[in-house]
Design a protein around this motif. Structure first.
Motif, PDB file in Angstrom:
ATOM      1  N   PRO A   1       6.032  -9.683   9.398  1.00  0.00           N
ATOM      2  CA  PRO A   1       4.984  -8.389   9.467  1.00  0.00           C
ATOM      3  C   PRO A   1       5.671  -7.658   9.164  1.00  0.00           C
ATOM      4  O   PRO A   1       6.890  -6.496   9.427  1.00  0.00           O
ATOM      5  N   ALA A   2       4.382  -6.187   8.279  1.00  0.00           N
ATOM      6  CA  ALA A   2       4.725  -4.934   7.886  1.00  0.00           C
ATOM      7  C   ALA A   2       5.703  -3.980   8.743  1.00  0.00           C
ATOM      8  O   ALA A   2       6.717  -3.550   8.734  1.00  0.00           O
ATOM      9  N   ASP A   3       5.026  -4.527  10.442  1.00  0.00           N
ATOM     10  CA  ASP A   3       5.875  -3.668  11.483  1.00  0.00           C
ATOM     11  C   ASP A   3       7.131  -4.157  11.440  1.00  0.00           C
ATOM     12  O   ASP A   3       7.894  -2.778  11.830  1.00  0.00           O
ATOM     13  N   ASP A   4       7.964  -5.776  11.333  1.00  0.00           N
ATOM     14  CA  ASP A   4       8.865  -6.016  11.510  1.00  0.00           C
ATOM     15  C   ASP A   4      10.139  -4.796  11.019  1.00  0.00           C
ATOM     16  O   ASP A   4      11.255  -4.936  10.973  1.00  0.00           O
ATOM     17  N   GLY A   5       9.500  -5.521   9.576  1.00  0.00           N
ATOM     18  CA  GLY A   5      10.029  -4.916   8.117  1.00  0.00           C
ATOM     19  C   GLY A   5      10.629  -2.937   8.845  1.00  0.00           C
ATOM     20  O   GLY A   5      11.607  -2.776   8.255  1.00  0.00           O
ATOM     21  N   LEU A   6       9.499  -2.598   8.780  1.00  0.00           N
ATOM     22  CA  LEU A   6       9.467  -0.882   8.637  1.00  0.00           C
ATOM     23  C   LEU A   6      10.484  -0.754  10.269  1.00  0.00           C
ATOM     24  O   LEU A   6      11.311   0.050  10.480  1.00  0.00           O
ATOM     25  N   ALA A   7      11.045  -1.356  11.165  1.00  0.00           N
ATOM     26  CA  ALA A   7      11.356  -1.380  12.842  1.00  0.00           C
ATOM     27  C   ALA A   7      12.442  -1.473  12.190  1.00  0.00           C
ATOM     28  O   ALA A   7      13.533  -0.680  12.374  1.00  0.00           O
TER      29      ALA A   7
ATOM     30  N   THR B   1      -4.074   4.601   4.408  1.00  0.00           N
ATOM     31  CA  THR B   1      -3.738   3.782   5.014  1.00  0.00           C
ATOM     32  C   THR B   1      -2.020   3.432   5.397  1.00  0.00           C
ATOM     33  O   THR B   1      -2.019   2.967   6.664  1.00  0.00           O
ATOM     34  N   CYS B   2      -0.658   3.644   3.887  1.00  0.00           N
ATOM     35  CA  CYS B   2      -0.077   3.654   4.860  1.00  0.00           C
ATOM     36  C   CYS B   2       0.489   4.624   5.181  1.00  0.00           C
ATOM     37  O   CYS B   2       1.547   3.922   7.073  1.00  0.00           O
ATOM     38  N   ALA B   3       0.068   5.246   5.592  1.00  0.00           N
ATOM     39  CA  ALA B   3      -0.094   6.807   6.706  1.00  0.00           C
ATOM     40  C   ALA B   3       0.673   6.074   8.006  1.00  0.00           C
ATOM     41  O   ALA B   3       0.644   6.600   8.645  1.00  0.00           O
ATOM     42  N   THR B   4      -0.937   6.108   8.010  1.00  0.00           N
ATOM     43  CA  THR B   4      -1.641   4.835   9.338  1.00  0.00           C
ATOM     44  C   THR B   4      -0.869   4.357   9.509  1.00  0.00           C
ATOM     45  O   THR B   4      -0.448   4.606  11.323  1.00  0.00           O
ATOM     46  N   PHE B   5      -0.493   3.475   9.258  1.00  0.00           N
ATOM     47  CA  PHE B   5       0.125   2.169   9.529  1.00  0.00           C
ATOM     48  C   PHE B   5       1.650   2.687   9.934  1.00  0.00           C
ATOM     49  O   PHE B   5       1.596   2.486  10.958  1.00  0.00           O
ATOM     50  N   ILE B   6       2.443   3.825   9.389  1.00  0.00           N
ATOM     51  CA  ILE B   6       3.615   4.437  10.096  1.00  0.00           C
ATOM     52  C   ILE B   6       2.862   5.089  11.204  1.00  0.00           C
ATOM     53  O   ILE B   6       4.405   4.631  12.036  1.00  0.00           O
ATOM     54  N   LEU B   7       2.561   5.720  11.655  1.00  0.00           N
ATOM     55  CA  LEU B   7       2.135   6.520  12.324  1.00  0.00           C
ATOM     56  C   LEU B   7       1.657   5.906  14.006  1.00  0.00           C
ATOM     57  O   LEU B   7       1.736   5.882  14.620  1.00  0.00           O
ATOM     58  N   GLN B   8       0.896   4.676  13.258  1.00  0.00           N
ATOM     59  CA  GLN B   8       0.227   3.718  14.668  1.00  0.00           C
ATOM     60  C   GLN B   8       1.433   2.839  15.395  1.00  0.00           C
ATOM     61  O   GLN B   8       2.476   2.621  16.279  1.00  0.00           O
ATOM     62  N   SER B   9       2.915   2.549  14.238  1.00  0.00           N
ATOM     63  CA  SER B   9       4.050   1.605  14.512  1.00  0.00           C
ATOM     64  C   SER B   9       5.185   2.613  15.176  1.00  0.00           C
ATOM     65  O   SER B   9       5.494   2.308  16.183  1.00  0.00           O
ATOM     66  N   ILE B  10       4.811   3.870  14.848  1.00  0.00           N
ATOM     67  CA  ILE B  10       6.028   4.791  15.130  1.00  0.00           C
ATOM     68  C   ILE B  10       5.392   5.157  17.001  1.00  0.00           C
ATOM     69  O   ILE B  10       6.491   4.398  17.816  1.00  0.00           O
TER      70      ILE B  10
ATOM     71  N   GLN C   1       1.150  -0.919  -0.466  1.00  0.00           N
ATOM     72  CA  GLN C   1       0.242   0.089  -0.562  1.00  0.00           C
ATOM     73  C   GLN C   1       0.965   1.280  -0.105  1.00  0.00           C
ATOM     74  O   GLN C   1       0.356   2.406  -0.620  1.00  0.00           O
ATOM     75  N   CYS C   2       1.860   1.046   0.562  1.00  0.00           N
ATOM     76  CA  CYS C   2       2.684   2.423   0.150  1.00  0.00           C
ATOM     77  C   CYS C   2       3.255   2.754  -0.953  1.00  0.00           C
ATOM     78  O   CYS C   2       3.674   3.757  -0.635  1.00  0.00           O
ATOM     79  N   THR C   3       3.231   2.135  -1.859  1.00  0.00           N
ATOM     80  CA  THR C   3       3.783   2.306  -3.004  1.00  0.00           C
ATOM     81  C   THR C   3       2.819   2.202  -3.971  1.00  0.00           C
ATOM     82  O   THR C   3       3.190   2.534  -5.044  1.00  0.00           O
TER      83      THR C   3
ATOM     84  N   LEU D   1      10.034   8.802   5.814  1.00  0.00           N
ATOM     85  CA  LEU D   1       9.741   7.636   6.632  1.00  0.00           C
ATOM     86  C   LEU D   1       9.377   6.652   6.085  1.00  0.00           C
ATOM     87  O   LEU D   1      10.128   5.252   5.398  1.00  0.00           O
ATOM     88  N   ARG D   2       8.874   7.100   4.437  1.00  0.00           N
ATOM     89  CA  ARG D   2       7.640   6.822   3.893  1.00  0.00           C
ATOM     90  C   ARG D   2       8.800   5.712   3.010  1.00  0.00           C
ATOM     91  O   ARG D   2       8.940   3.936   2.926  1.00  0.00           O
ATOM     92  N   ALA D   3       9.534   6.858   2.363  1.00  0.00           N
ATOM     93  CA  ALA D   3      10.636   7.002   1.527  1.00  0.00           C
ATOM     94  C   ALA D   3      11.547   5.339   1.718  1.00  0.00           C
ATOM     95  O   ALA D   3      12.077   4.086   0.611  1.00  0.00           O
ATOM     96  N   ARG D   4      12.404   5.604   3.226  1.00  0.00           N
ATOM     97  CA  ARG D   4      12.766   5.030   3.442  1.00  0.00           C
ATOM     98  C   ARG D   4      12.532   2.542   3.789  1.00  0.00           C
ATOM     99  O   ARG D   4      13.029   2.321   3.284  1.00  0.00           O
ATOM    100  N   PHE D   5      11.315   3.379   4.267  1.00  0.00           N
ATOM    101  CA  PHE D   5      10.327   2.108   4.333  1.00  0.00           C
ATOM    102  C   PHE D   5      10.578   1.106   2.737  1.00  0.00           C
ATOM    103  O   PHE D   5      10.981   0.215   3.083  1.00  0.00           O
ATOM    104  N   ILE D   6      10.371   2.243   2.179  1.00  0.00           N
ATOM    105  CA  ILE D   6      10.008   1.040   0.833  1.00  0.00           C
ATOM    106  C   ILE D   6      11.694   0.948  -0.075  1.00  0.00           C
ATOM    107  O   ILE D   6      11.702  -0.613  -0.400  1.00  0.00           O
ATOM    108  N   ALA D   7      11.881   2.059   0.306  1.00  0.00           N
ATOM    109  CA  ALA D   7      14.146   1.489  -0.425  1.00  0.00           C
ATOM    110  C   ALA D   7      14.119   0.125   0.199  1.00  0.00           C
ATOM    111  O   ALA D   7      14.854  -0.326  -0.107  1.00  0.00           O
ATOM    112  N   TRP D   8      14.185   0.318   1.969  1.00  0.00           N
ATOM    113  CA  TRP D   8      14.362  -0.991   2.608  1.00  0.00           C
ATOM    114  C   TRP D   8      13.777  -1.982   1.921  1.00  0.00           C
ATOM    115  O   TRP D   8      14.551  -3.164   1.354  1.00  0.00           O
ATOM    116  N   GLY D   9      12.478  -1.905   1.320  1.00  0.00           N
ATOM    117  CA  GLY D   9      11.590  -3.462   0.980  1.00  0.00           C
ATOM    118  C   GLY D   9      12.218  -3.656  -0.504  1.00  0.00           C
ATOM    119  O   GLY D   9      12.182  -5.236  -0.726  1.00  0.00           O
TER     120      GLY D   9
END
Length: 83
Positions: free
Chosen positions: A62-68, A12-21, A1-3, A43-51
């Protein structure tokens, strides 16, 4: 969803990132320490680049683990905070 180019998916991606933070900030040992200047788009761009650098097994976590993981690489906590 972030891409996704659809606005609702990106929201939805933004909400996920904010909740994870928020979860990370209240954790006994935060996985990452964001600077006050951090902005959601970065932060979204870094998550996408990591993925994009991960192999399929890592992307099955889990996406939360990937974002972390992505944010910990970019914004590690000082040793005095996370050990």
């Amino acid at each position: 969803q972030c891409t996704n180019s659809v606005l609702s998916a990106r929201e939805t991606c933004a909400t996920f990132i904010l909740q994870s933070i928020a979860r990370n900030r209240t954790a006994p040992e935060p996985a990452y320490c964001l600077p006050a200047s951090a902005i959601l788009g970065d932060l979204r761009a870094r998550f996408i680049a990591w993925g994009q650098t991960q192999t399929p097994p890592a992307l099955g976590a889990p996406a939360d683990d990937g974002l972390a993981t992505a944010l910990a690489e970019a914004f590690p906590c000082p040793l005095t905070q996370s050990g």
